[in-house]
Design a protein around this motif. Structure first.
Motif, PDB file in Angstrom:
ATOM      1  N   ASP A  52      35.628  26.570  47.473  1.00 57.05           N
ATOM      2  CA  ASP A  52      34.949  27.768  46.535  1.00 57.05           C
ATOM      3  C   ASP A  52      34.745  28.933  47.642  1.00 57.05           C
ATOM      4  O   ASP A  52      34.016  28.719  48.476  1.00 57.05           O
ATOM      5  CB  ASP A  52      33.689  27.006  46.070  1.00 57.05           C
ATOM      6  CG  ASP A  52      32.948  28.010  45.141  1.00 57.05           C
ATOM      7  OD1 ASP A  52      33.405  29.289  45.003  1.00 57.05           O
ATOM      8  OD2 ASP A  52      32.023  27.550  44.429  1.00 57.05           O
ATOM      9  N   TYR A  53      35.404  29.964  47.269  1.00 60.81           N
ATOM     10  CA  TYR A  53      35.672  31.093  48.035  1.00 60.81           C
ATOM     11  C   TYR A  53      34.023  31.845  48.214  1.00 60.81           C
ATOM     12  O   TYR A  53      33.806  32.197  48.959  1.00 60.81           O
ATOM     13  CB  TYR A  53      36.262  32.160  47.241  1.00 60.81           C
ATOM     14  CG  TYR A  53      36.660  33.614  48.090  1.00 60.81           C
ATOM     15  CD1 TYR A  53      37.197  33.460  49.354  1.00 60.81           C
ATOM     16  CD2 TYR A  53      35.792  34.702  47.927  1.00 60.81           C
ATOM     17  CE1 TYR A  53      37.139  34.562  50.190  1.00 60.81           C
ATOM     18  CE2 TYR A  53      35.631  35.803  48.686  1.00 60.81           C
ATOM     19  CZ  TYR A  53      36.702  35.819  49.736  1.00 60.81           C
ATOM     20  OH  TYR A  53      36.931  37.073  50.341  1.00 60.81           O
ATOM     21  N   GLY A  54      33.281  31.484  46.904  1.00 58.73           N
ATOM     22  CA  GLY A  54      31.853  31.976  47.098  1.00 58.73           C
ATOM     23  C   GLY A  54      31.180  31.410  48.045  1.00 58.73           C
ATOM     24  O   GLY A  54      30.361  32.145  48.665  1.00 58.73           O
TER      25      GLY A  54
ATOM     26  N   LYS B  86      33.450  30.114  34.690  1.00 57.89           N
ATOM     27  CA  LYS B  86      34.131  30.816  35.777  1.00 57.89           C
ATOM     28  C   LYS B  86      35.087  29.922  36.517  1.00 57.89           C
ATOM     29  O   LYS B  86      34.750  28.640  36.332  1.00 57.89           O
ATOM     30  CB  LYS B  86      33.270  31.565  37.001  1.00 57.89           C
ATOM     31  CG  LYS B  86      32.586  30.611  37.452  1.00 57.89           C
ATOM     32  CD  LYS B  86      31.543  31.725  38.739  1.00 57.89           C
ATOM     33  CE  LYS B  86      31.123  30.901  39.586  1.00 57.89           C
ATOM     34  NZ  LYS B  86      30.265  31.516  40.558  1.00 57.89           N
TER      35      LYS B  86
ATOM     36  N   SER C 202      36.057  27.546  39.086  1.00 54.71           N
ATOM     37  CA  SER C 202      35.236  26.843  40.418  1.00 54.71           C
ATOM     38  C   SER C 202      36.065  25.557  40.704  1.00 54.71           C
ATOM     39  O   SER C 202      36.756  24.873  39.755  1.00 54.71           O
ATOM     40  CB  SER C 202      33.926  26.656  39.497  1.00 54.71           C
ATOM     41  OG  SER C 202      33.847  25.647  38.676  1.00 54.71           O
TER      42      SER C 202
ATOM     43  N   PHE D  11      38.811  31.449  43.421  1.00 53.84           N
ATOM     44  CA  PHE D  11      38.088  32.895  43.292  1.00 53.84           C
ATOM     45  C   PHE D  11      37.555  32.921  42.221  1.00 53.84           C
ATOM     46  O   PHE D  11      38.130  33.255  41.171  1.00 53.84           O
ATOM     47  CB  PHE D  11      39.247  33.814  43.790  1.00 53.84           C
ATOM     48  CG  PHE D  11      38.617  35.210  43.904  1.00 53.84           C
ATOM     49  CD1 PHE D  11      38.087  35.778  45.327  1.00 53.84           C
ATOM     50  CD2 PHE D  11      38.530  36.178  42.709  1.00 53.84           C
ATOM     51  CE1 PHE D  11      37.702  36.982  45.488  1.00 53.84           C
ATOM     52  CE2 PHE D  11      38.043  37.497  43.113  1.00 53.84           C
ATOM     53  CZ  PHE D  11      37.445  38.052  44.333  1.00 53.84           C
ATOM     54  N   GLY D  12      36.199  32.808  42.133  1.00 57.18           N
ATOM     55  CA  GLY D  12      35.421  32.792  40.736  1.00 57.18           C
ATOM     56  C   GLY D  12      34.885  34.204  40.451  1.00 57.18           C
ATOM     57  O   GLY D  12      34.118  34.221  39.429  1.00 57.18           O
ATOM     58  N   LYS D  13      34.932  35.089  41.335  1.00 53.03           N
ATOM     59  CA  LYS D  13      34.381  36.551  40.898  1.00 53.03           C
ATOM     60  C   LYS D  13      35.186  37.112  40.117  1.00 53.03           C
ATOM     61  O   LYS D  13      36.467  36.863  39.967  1.00 53.03           O
ATOM     62  CB  LYS D  13      34.071  37.200  42.179  1.00 53.03           C
ATOM     63  CG  LYS D  13      33.313  36.495  43.248  1.00 53.03           C
ATOM     64  CD  LYS D  13      33.276  37.399  44.440  1.00 53.03           C
ATOM     65  CE  LYS D  13      32.585  36.341  45.704  1.00 53.03           C
ATOM     66  NZ  LYS D  13      31.240  36.543  45.545  1.00 53.03           N
ATOM     67  N   LEU D  14      34.697  38.366  39.572  1.00 52.13           N
ATOM     68  CA  LEU D  14      35.656  39.292  38.866  1.00 52.13           C
ATOM     69  C   LEU D  14      36.607  39.816  39.921  1.00 52.13           C
ATOM     70  O   LEU D  14      36.209  40.288  40.822  1.00 52.13           O
ATOM     71  CB  LEU D  14      34.913  40.321  37.959  1.00 52.13           C
ATOM     72  CG  LEU D  14      35.487  41.253  37.123  1.00 52.13           C
ATOM     73  CD1 LEU D  14      35.992  40.461  35.888  1.00 52.13           C
ATOM     74  CD2 LEU D  14      34.708  42.576  36.807  1.00 52.13           C
TER      75      LEU D  14
ATOM     76  N   SER E 144      38.089  42.376  41.174  1.00 52.64           N
ATOM     77  CA  SER E 144      38.473  43.862  41.493  1.00 52.64           C
ATOM     78  C   SER E 144      39.075  43.889  42.595  1.00 52.64           C
ATOM     79  O   SER E 144      39.237  43.090  43.325  1.00 52.64           O
ATOM     80  CB  SER E 144      36.712  44.477  41.846  1.00 52.64           C
ATOM     81  OG  SER E 144      36.234  44.051  43.167  1.00 52.64           O
TER      82      SER E 144
ATOM     83  N   LEU F 263      37.473  43.417  46.221  1.00 57.50           N
ATOM     84  CA  LEU F 263      37.215  42.152  46.493  1.00 57.50           C
ATOM     85  C   LEU F 263      38.558  41.175  46.761  1.00 57.50           C
ATOM     86  O   LEU F 263      38.817  40.344  47.808  1.00 57.50           O
ATOM     87  CB  LEU F 263      36.443  41.461  45.444  1.00 57.50           C
ATOM     88  CG  LEU F 263      34.877  41.721  45.778  1.00 57.50           C
ATOM     89  CD1 LEU F 263      34.111  41.452  44.433  1.00 57.50           C
ATOM     90  CD2 LEU F 263      34.283  41.328  46.823  1.00 57.50           C
TER      91      LEU F 263
END
Length: 556
Positions: free
Chosen positions: A26-28, A65, A67, A253-256, A258, A261
């Motif tokens: 999990d990249y987060g 998202k 995950s 990569f669970g983020k938006l 952009s 990032l």
């Protein structure tokens, strides 16, 4: 290479063979699961299904998202023999709840923040809702008598009791439902109205996965950064299904995503293959490369033999490093790549290729490795897996509708016989709705969509996508749509306000700038493709969750 004949056997043997290797990170938060731990979590979900009374073929909805938990539920569902219903998290709550009901899903796995916008009473078939965030029961149908809540509360204790001691590779054996049974019910985010449920069978997924294995798109120990939506067929197949089949380490990569990032994550993970949509490459080209190329000194230098090659080599090296520097190729798919961007990348010898697919084929139809890629094409029809033909008297030169047949073609649309019969003919050919030509070796060249094609007054076929591709590269144009009004072509344009601010262009000056854009555009297109006028629009075009413009809203 011997590939098991059933999709679930691919995963059972793959997980056993790669037991100690990292599977998911999990990249987060940096949490990593090995293939052993992934198998353990899948077995636990299987036990939850079994104790909850879930039957083979029952539908399990999944929305959240990207995950590790999302991936675990997806793989656990298909290896249990149930049908997974992945729902793009961008769908609004009303549409998402409609999909849960239309699919007849009996369980739902969902992120907590998304569940807050849902209402259980509006999804009467659901027996229970489980959190992807915590694994706990979020809601249960009162008629169940608390069975599911009890199961999830005590699952760890029950699991330890069943598997006394260590969970070993020998425990990983999965059921093998009939090849033509539905593994995934994937709702398209279509540009022509409400989404349809695409029934993808175990055999359809096997076709995509086996091609990925044989092509070594991913391989044991390779690295993958999964940033495309996994609920969409493209990301699902090549950022999840293929990597997990061969022992790849997936960083989720669970983020938006952009640009800043994403580029940071790419530099850290250094993937061996990059799967992306055109928008990413087009943004880099328009925001970073194009301003550099249009500088007076650079324009002059590029006309000097030898200097141009050296300059292009520098740009290529920077681009390769921006994508992590360790990849074999970048595969572009999901939408057409802008021709100008494609020609530039080809000129600097950037290792990219363009594939072609659709949800109805889970998704892959055509692909060629970058060294053999023909510019302007969408790759070669998958040999041995798919066949293609063009409905044209001269398929090499005169565009016609692209039709495909083969292992990857869907079973049909769920509970929609009319829609199925409209695209699948009695001989098994899928009518894609895309117009194009085809070379003798099966390489496909796409012109545009059949439904968006405009017939000019003198009988010429006009593909608005080709005009839009040129227009979108012009100053102060963020995005565009070419439509027909009173037998004339009109370009609807949403301005690039960021570029206007950068170069000091005011709203009052914009119409004059658009007149220049229109004049330049009409020099680049054929006489019958010339645009009559540009009409500015105040807001971004309405889009599907896949970020495609809903063209039907603007054709009236």
């Amino acid at each position: 290479m011997d590939i098991p004949e059933h999709l679930n056997d691919i995963y059972a043997s793959g997980f056993r063979d790669n037991w100690s290797l990292p599977a998911l990170t999990d990249y987060g938060n940096g949490k990593t699961f090995t293939y052993a731990e992934l198998s353990y979590e899948i077995a636990k979900i299987h036990m939850t299904f079994e104790l909850s009374g879930l039957k083979r073929g029952d539908k399990v909805a999944l929305i959240g998202k990207n995950s590790p938990g999302w991936i675990m539920v997806f793989i656990a569902t298909i290896t249990y023999g149930a049908t997974i219903v992945p729902i793009l998290q961008e769908f609004n709550p009303t549409d998402a709840q409609h999909i849960v009901n239309h699919s007849e899903s009996v369980m739902l796995f969902v992120d907590n923040n998304i569940w807050e916008t849902f209402e259980l009473e509006k999804m009467p078939r659901l027996r229970g809702v489980i959190s992807l965030t915590t694994g706990k029961m979020l809601a249960e149908d009162p008629r169940n008598g608390g069975v599911l809540t009890n199961v999830t509360k005590n699952i760890n204790r029950r699991f330890r009791r069943k598997y006394k001691g260590e969970f070993v590779p020998g425990y990983v054996k999965y059921v093998t439902p009939p090849d033509d049974s539905v593994a995934v019910l994937n709702y398209t985010s279509g540009t022509t109205g409400f989404s349809k449920g695409v029934m993808l069978t175990y055999r359809n997924l096997w076709g995509n996965v086996s091609f990925g294995i044989l092509s070594r798109l991913h391989f044991q120990g390779s690295r993958c950064l999964s940033f495309l939506p996994l609920a969409h067929a493209y990301g699902c197949a090549f950022d999840m299904l293929v990597p997990l089949a061969v022992g790849t380490h997936i960083t989720v990569f669970g983020k938006l995503p952009s640009p800043n990032l994403l580029l940071k994550a790419l530099s850290e993970v250094r993937p061996n293959l990059v799967i992306c949509v055109p928008l990413i490459l087009e943004k880099i080209y328009r925001k970073q490369i194009l301003p550099m190329l249009t500088k007076k000194g650079v324009r002059w230098a590029l006309q000097v033999p030898g200097v141009d090659k050296a300059f292009y080599a520098i740009i290529r090296r920077k681009l390769v490093e921006a994508f992590g520097g360790a990849f074999e190729e970048v595969i572009v798919g999901g939408a057409p790549l802008n021709h100008e961007v494609e020609e530039f990348l080809h000129r600097i010898k950037f290792p990219f290729t363009v594939g072609y697919g659709m949800t109805e084929c889970g998704p892959l139809i055509s692909y060629t490795p970058w060294r053999q890629f023909v510019i302007g094409s969408s790759g070669r029809t998958l040999p041995g897996i798919m066949h293609s033909k063009i409905l044209s008297d001269d398929p090499v030169n005169v565009p016609g509708e692209i039709c495909v047949r083969g292992v990857n073609v869907m079973k049909g649309y769920y509970k929609n016989v009319n829609a199925t019969e409209a695209v699948l003919d009695p001989e098994g050919w899928l009518h894609t709705g895309d117009m194009g030509t085809r070379s003798d070796d099966g390489t496909i060249f796409i012109k545009g969509r059949y439904k968006t094609m405009i017939l000019s007054s003198n009988g010429q076929n006009i593909y608005p996508e080709e005009i839009e591709a040129k227009l979108n590269n012009m100053p102060y144009v963020a995005e565009s749509l070419v439509v027909e009004r009173n037998n004339r072509l009109i370009a609807l344009v949403y301005p690039d306000y960021e570029a206007m601010d950068k170069f000091g262009i005011t709203n009052e000056q914009l119409p004059e700038e658009m007149d220049k854009v229109l004049a330049d555009l009409n020099k680049l297109v054929a006489p019958y493709e010339r645009v009559d006028r540009i009409q500015l629009i105040a807001n971004e075009f309405e889009k599907t969750p896949k970020r495609s413009i809903k063209r039907y809203l603007y054709n009236a």
